[in-house]
Design an enzyme around this catalytic site. Sequence first.
Site, PDB file in Angstrom:
ATOM      1  N   LYS A  55      43.853  40.038  52.747  1.00 38.35           N
ATOM      2  CA  LYS A  55      43.700  40.893  51.569  1.00 38.35           C
ATOM      3  C   LYS A  55      44.230  42.285  51.862  1.00 38.35           C
ATOM      4  O   LYS A  55      44.975  42.861  51.071  1.00 38.35           O
ATOM      5  CB  LYS A  55      42.219  40.966  51.156  1.00 38.35           C
ATOM      6  CG  LYS A  55      41.748  39.720  50.426  1.00 38.35           C
ATOM      7  CD  LYS A  55      40.232  39.674  50.260  1.00 38.35           C
ATOM      8  CE  LYS A  55      39.831  38.320  49.677  1.00 38.35           C
ATOM      9  NZ  LYS A  55      38.387  38.065  49.715  1.00 38.35           N
ATOM     10  N   GLN A  99      32.845  40.879  50.743  1.00 37.73           N
ATOM     11  CA  GLN A  99      33.187  39.496  51.112  1.00 37.73           C
ATOM     12  C   GLN A  99      31.918  38.647  51.233  1.00 37.73           C
ATOM     13  O   GLN A  99      30.965  39.035  51.920  1.00 37.73           O
ATOM     14  CB  GLN A  99      33.955  39.508  52.440  1.00 37.73           C
ATOM     15  CG  GLN A  99      34.447  38.160  52.890  1.00 37.73           C
ATOM     16  CD  GLN A  99      35.534  37.574  51.986  1.00 37.73           C
ATOM     17  OE1 GLN A  99      36.461  38.258  51.585  1.00 37.73           O
ATOM     18  NE2 GLN A  99      35.390  36.302  51.645  1.00 37.73           N
ATOM     19  N   ASP A 122      36.096  41.423  41.800  1.00 39.37           N
ATOM     20  CA  ASP A 122      35.790  39.985  41.922  1.00 39.37           C
ATOM     21  C   ASP A 122      35.286  39.422  40.593  1.00 39.37           C
ATOM     22  O   ASP A 122      35.249  38.209  40.412  1.00 39.37           O
ATOM     23  CB  ASP A 122      34.692  39.773  42.983  1.00 39.37           C
ATOM     24  CG  ASP A 122      35.253  39.209  44.283  1.00 39.37           C
ATOM     25  OD1 ASP A 122      36.369  38.654  44.252  1.00 39.37           O
ATOM     26  OD2 ASP A 122      34.565  39.316  45.312  1.00 39.37           O
TER      27      ASP A 122
END
Length: 296
Positions: A55, A99, A122
């Site tokens: 990422k 995460q 997200d």
Amino acid sequence: MSEDKIIDGKAFAAGLRGRVAEKVAALKAAKGVTPGLAVVLVGEDPASQVYVRNKAKQTVECGMESFEHRLSPETSQEELLALVETLNADARVHGILVQLPLPKQIDANAVINAITPAKDVDGFHVVNAGRLMTGAGKPMVPCTPLGCLMLLKDRLGDLSGKNAVVVGRSNIVGKPMAQLLLDANATVTIAHSRTADLPGVCRQADILVAAVGRPEMVKGDWVKPGATVIDVGINRIETPEGKGKLVGDVAFEEAVQVAGAITPVPGGVGPMTIACLLANCATAAYRAAGLEDPEL
Ligand code: NDP
């Protein structure tokens, strides 16, 4: 098997990252703003470390700023919430990603819902889930289903009136996928572990999305001839030679004989997830600058 049956997510994701990079450059030129993505990793889960590294690399390649925060596995919920608050207040940060999975001592929902919804790239915050569900306000859309929708629209064009079956009802993939398909005017069935006659339900699908986490569960004879199959699953299995191998939730070799189009694993949905994360971060930065969402 004809090659054009294969939906090349890797190539599509590369194109999407290119478009994100153009929009990032345009935002810099117009407003002097560089989109920034903060990624928080708690603990040392090896798969998560690989994701976070990828990422960060792709964020920088798109011309955005990457802020990495690596915390020890013993980090308390209070410490993590304090970091989220700092990132919420940091004007250089337009997107925040914590995460998952998080260590046991931390309540993941509490952390996700502490992120400012506008920075929740997200799309897991209840406000973003609610906006997606109700159509009230602009949501941040979860990256994996957003990527699946892009692949479907690219392959099929208008999805109106298609029968779509989504196998899996998680908040991360199954439910938002179903909502996106509904918004695109498909007729949607959500199947799960208690669904009666799952093969029969799947055989009704013009669009079949498998997001289950069971290696090669969806067999070739579950697929309607000509259907478009999107395989979200990422499962590591051992080959008879004792080597590790990634497979999806769909038995690819069987399904590809029947399907009209299908995503492979790897190289299908997987690369789209990070590309959509970058797209969401660019969108968040455009919104923060008071601009319309960029066309990606
Ligand atoms: P979850 O474990 O959260 O959800 C799995 C879903 O599958 C549940 O709704 C479950 O039903 C359903 N299910 C389980 N067993 C069966 C069965 N035998 N028959 C029918 N349905 C079943 O998984 P996620 O949604 O997070 O992920 C799904 C898969 O996608 C995984 O392989 C994951 O690795 C992959 N993934 C890939 C991503 C990518 O970037 N490509 C991103 C995210 C996930 P029930 O609710 O009834 O228990």
